[in-house]
Design a protein around this motif. Structure first.
Motif, short mmCIF file in Angstrom:
data_model
loop_
_atom_site.label_atom_id
_atom_site.label_comp_id
_atom_site.label_asym_id
_atom_site.label_seq_id
_atom_site.Cartn_x
_atom_site.Cartn_y
_atom_site.Cartn_z
N ALA A 37 17.89 2.54 5.79
CA ALA A 37 17.93 4.14 5.22
C ALA A 37 16.96 4.53 4.99
N GLN A 38 15.78 4.08 4.58
CA GLN A 38 14.65 4.52 3.99
C GLN A 38 13.43 4.02 4.98
N TYR B 117 0.97 -1.29 0.02
CA TYR B 117 -0.02 0.06 -0.18
C TYR B 117 0.92 1.29 0.00
N ARG B 118 0.84 1.98 -0.96
CA ARG B 118 1.83 3.13 -1.11
C ARG B 118 0.77 4.53 -1.33
N GLU B 119 1.15 5.66 -0.48
CA GLU B 119 0.73 6.77 -0.46
C GLU B 119 1.50 7.64 -1.29
N ARG C 18 4.84 7.16 0.79
CA ARG C 18 5.03 6.25 2.12
C ARG C 18 4.48 5.08 1.69
N LEU C 19 5.21 4.04 1.91
CA LEU C 19 5.03 2.52 1.60
C LEU C 19 4.94 1.60 2.77
N GLN C 20 3.83 0.68 2.66
CA GLN C 20 3.86 -0.43 3.45
C GLN C 20 3.68 -1.62 2.81
N SER C 21 4.54 -2.53 3.10
CA SER C 21 4.11 -3.87 2.24
C SER C 21 4.24 -5.14 3.37
N TYR C 22 3.31 -6.15 2.96
CA TYR C 22 3.23 -7.20 3.95
C TYR C 22 3.16 -8.38 2.97
N TYR D 228 -1.93 3.58 -4.17
CA TYR D 228 -1.66 2.20 -5.10
C TYR D 228 -1.90 1.38 -3.96
N ASP D 229 -2.71 0.44 -4.27
CA ASP D 229 -3.29 -0.91 -3.23
C ASP D 229 -3.16 -1.98 -4.07
#
Length: 811
Positions: free
Chosen positions: A730-731, A288-290, A778-782, A302-303
């Motif tokens: 780093a990110q 999920y990216r904002e 901002r990115l969250q990956s599972y 983006y989902d």
């Protein structure tokens, strides 16, 4: 006649007396009975070897009978050492066995062998190697002391080694270290294969003796990487023919078969092994990216959802010769061939949402990937020792070659809007990697062999060829058309000249190691289009000289404490993967490529350790500090244009990084049948970057593990481990969930057959979470994978002892 008869009688009497005296002198014998420590059952076919004083080779060897009884005959008067060993048990040594004229028949009585899970071996002299050993500059994990290692692979073992972390792709790193190199028998494995994970995933644990985690590698090792994981293979067994064969099968469909064998005579040893592994992988992921449009001050999303199923299988074949040409000369030759093939099928749904969370577009992608790899390694090492001085000259040669071929097909369609233009792409990628290493090493003991001087030179050459062919399907002509922009060939050449010198001192309570290594690196590479009309982009890296000092100090005192300190300088060289500017835009919204302008990164690292040891416990805390300049990391940048966010990922020298670490390792053994261990690694990272102010961040990384090993009645053993990891980068941060494994083993058929049931992740599938952010995203990956599994392993050990006859009696 009477006098003549008396003379003849006297002569015969003297001869008989002399013959009797001679016979008695060679009439000594040593007897005994060998049984199990737990259960008191006799152990047949145990190897019993007798050594003369100050000798490292057995004078005579025999085996126990079906009742565990042995007898060594025709021994002269003198002092001997008797050593008893049997697979699955700790060896036992009895010193100062003296045969005299009055006591020439020694009965050692009933001798008990403890299971190899106990912490005693060579019981009359020293404690047996435990599962984990500690030193100021390394940690040693003795593989054959863990039942979790039976019927598994190098990847499985590494998951339980302190300070080692294995990611979901099978790549192993040392916690708190930015770059880790994997060595096999002191040789860098990344020169042996284009994918280290493939090699580790099929390398059988039964062929591995130990794993060394070197936080401060000695000067003999290359300066690459902030740490080294060295996998030491078994070199052979007892005199005679020995080996084992095993098979493992799991409920997920995974299988593993392996066999290892060796034959050792007085002067040479032959070893060989083969393994086959088949693996089935299943995983799902969600990202999920904002995306922030800084110009319009808007946000859109983006989902994405994906699922993947993969099948892989591989074979590994090894052969080796260890030949003592003379007492001073040795030749060691070994070769390794590895073969892997894989296929995967994945489906991904890309969902595009506007700032009001309204679904505006849906792209569906199906990808099919098939790959194969082959690698071959040949090593030859010759050494010669001085008969009196003890100095040693070694010459080594290593040749390796490997090929990796992959075919990937991407089929993309839009379900929203239905008028979206579909695409079909075929990507063929072939990678070849060849290398040659030549080294000369010289060791010389001085000052009564307490000190040792080392020196050596090395030359290493590597050539990498990456050929990429991309074809897009033209729906109007129904033909594939070569993409000239993406189809190209990358050629990489690397030459390293190195020399080192080192000094080692080992006294009764103090040990010191100091050395310096110099390396001259010469690299050139080019990227050429497959179109003959396009010239190659050639890059020549100016040769650079690097110096790597290192020092370590150990002090043991009061027989239960030790203090250690280390300092070293290491390098992270940018190599073909990070330098290759080939563009990968299989996902047009997430493009990746290498950076040919990267510079090497240098790290200064220091450790201070303290160890306290009791009869039933040990505790080893360690403090570490490292500072790295020119840190090389993957860096993601997002470009937002007219409501479309394109991500480009490449490598950069992102800046500097200071890492403070605390490592706690403990072990508690309340009795011989129970052993527990735990380790905790805390590292505080402080990034400073001029590339992007978003990289100026601090973060705490955590890795912990707890283990338990038990000896149970009826020849049964149990072992379990739990691991947790959470790492900063780093990110952002990579967070792994708790992983666990447990196994129970029972032996049958007079300790020759081992049956093991193991369970991995019984409390749920393995989860991984990644958080990453930049100036405008901002990115969250599972992701989850099917690591939950139950496997059954059967392993049979076979031996055929070669009895060494006593020396012939003098005429």
């Amino acid at each position: 006649m009477k006098n003549y008869a008396i003379f003849i009688f006297s002569l015969l009497l003297l001869n008989a007396t002399a013959l009797q005296a001679h016979t008695v002198a060679d009439k000594g014998s040593i007897t005994g009975k060998v049984i199990e420590e737990v259960g008191a059952l006799p152990i047949p076919s145990a190897v019993v070897a007798v050594y003369e004083a100050n000798s490292e080779r057995p004078f005579q060897t025999t085996a126990t009978d079906e009742n565990g009884v042995f007898k060594l005959n025709a021994l002269k008067y003198g002092t001997y050492k008797v050593k008893i060993s049997f697979v699955g048990f700790a060896s036992l040594s009895i010193n100062e066995v003296i045969l005299t004229e009055k006591d020439f028949e020694r009965n050692l009585g009933t001798l008990k062998l403890g299971s190899d899970q106990n912490n005693l071996s060579e019981v009359t002299i020293t404690a047996e190697k435990p599962v984990i050993e500690f030193a100021a500059d390394k940690i040693t994990y003795n593989v054959d002391k863990s039942i979790l290692a039976e019927g598994s692979t190098a990847t499985d073992i590494l998951k339980n080694v302190p300070m080692v972390q294995v990611d979901i792709d099978g790549n192993a790193t040392i916690s708190g270290k930015r770059s880790t190199r994997i060595f096999i028998d002191g040789k860098p494995s990344d020169y042996m294969t284009s994918n280290i994970a493939d090699l580790l995933n099929v390398l059988p644990s039964d062929a591995i003796e130990k794993i060394e985690v070197m936080t401060n590698p000695p000067a003999r090792y290359s300066g690459d990487g902030e740490g080294v994981i060295n996998i030491v293979m078994k070199k052979g067994f007892s005199i005679g023919f020995n080996g084992n064969a095993g098979v493992t099968a799991g409920l997920q469909g995974n299988t593993n078969m392996n066999t290892n064998a060796s034959y050792r005579s007085k002067n040479y040893a032959l070893t060989g092994g083969a393994a086959y592994r088949s693996n089935i992988g299943k995983s799902t992921s969600h990202s999920y990216r904002e995306n922030f449009d800084l110009v319009k001050d808007t946000t859109f999303y983006y989902d994405n959802y994906a699922s993947n199923r993969s099948n892989s299988n591989g074979g590994n074949f090894r052969a080796g010769l260890d030949w003592d040409i003379t007492p001073q000369q040795n030749l060691r030759i070994n070769s390794n061939f590895n073969n892997n093939s894989s296929s995967s099928r994945a489906g991904t749904d890309f969902n595009f949402l506007n700032e009001d969370f309204v679904l505006k577009r849906v792209r569906n992608q199906i990808s099919a990937t098939d790959g194969s790899s082959h690698n071959f390694v040949f090593n030859a090492d010759y050494s010669i020792k001085g008969s009196e001085s003890g100095d040693k000259l070694s010459i080594g040669l290593t040749y390796n070659t490997n090929n990796n071929d992959n075919l990937r097909i991407l089929d993309q369609k839009y379900s929203l809007p239905v008028t979206g233009k579909p695409s079909l792409r075929e990507n063929t990628n072939g990678t070849g990697n060849d290398g040659l290493t030549f080294n000369i090493d010289y060791d010389r003991p001085v000052f009564k062999k307490r000190d040792q001087l080392e020196a050596g030179i090395m030359y290493n050459y590597r050539r990498n060829n990456n050929d990429q062919l991309v074809r897009d399907f033209d729906f109007s002509t129904q033909e594939y058309v070569i993409s000239e922009r993406l189809s190209n060939e990358f050629l990489y050449n690397e030459r390293i000249f190195a020399g080192y010198t080192a000094y080692n001192y080992r006294g009764k309570s103090i040990g010191v190691k100091a050395g310096i290594r110099a390396e001259l690196t010469d690299v050139d590479f080019d990227l050429s289009s497959r179109s003959t009309s396009s010239a190659a982009n050639t890059y020549n890296v100016k040769p650079y000289l690097s110096l790597f000092p290192n020092i370590s100090f150990n002090h043991f005192f009061k027989k239960r404490y030790n203090i250690g300190a280390t300092y070293s300088v290491r390098i992270n060289r940018p190599r073909e993967i990070a330098l290759n500017p080939q563009i990968n835009d299989n996902d047009t919204l997430n493009i990746s490529y290498g950076n040919p302008d990267l510079l090497p990164a240098y790290t200064h690292q220091m450790d201070i350790s303290f160890g306290a040891f009791g009869e039933k416990w040990s505790f080893t805390p360690r403090l570490s500090y490292s500072t790295s300049s020119g840190v090389i990391e993957r860096y993601r940048a997002v470009t937002v244009t007219d409501g479309v966010a394109k991500s480009e990922t490449t490598y950069y020298n992102v800046g500097t990084n200071d890492i403070f670490g605390l490592i706690l390792i403990g072990n508690y053994r309340p009795n011989k049948k129970l052993s527990t261990n735990a380790n905790l690694t805390l590292t505080q990272s402080n990034y400073t970057s001029s590339l992007n102010s978003a990289l100026n961040r601090k973060g705490l990384s955590i890795r912990s593990a707890v283990g338990l090993s038990m000896q149970l009645p009826l020849k049964t053993a149990f072992e379990a481990n739990i691991n947790y990891a959470n790492n900063v980068n780093a990110q952002g941060r990579a967070k792994g969930s708790v992983t666990s494994s447990m196994a129970a083993r029972k032996v049958f058929l007079k300790n020759r057959l081992n049956a093991r049931i193991s369970v991995s992740d019984p409390f749920g599938r393995r989860n991984n979470t990644l958080f990453s952010e930049g100036v405008n995203f901002r990115l969250q990956s599972y992701s989850t994978s099917n690591t939950s599994n139950v496997t059954l392993s059967l392993s049979y050990r076979f031996t055929k002892i070669k009895k060494v006859p006593p020396p012939p009696k003098p005429d």
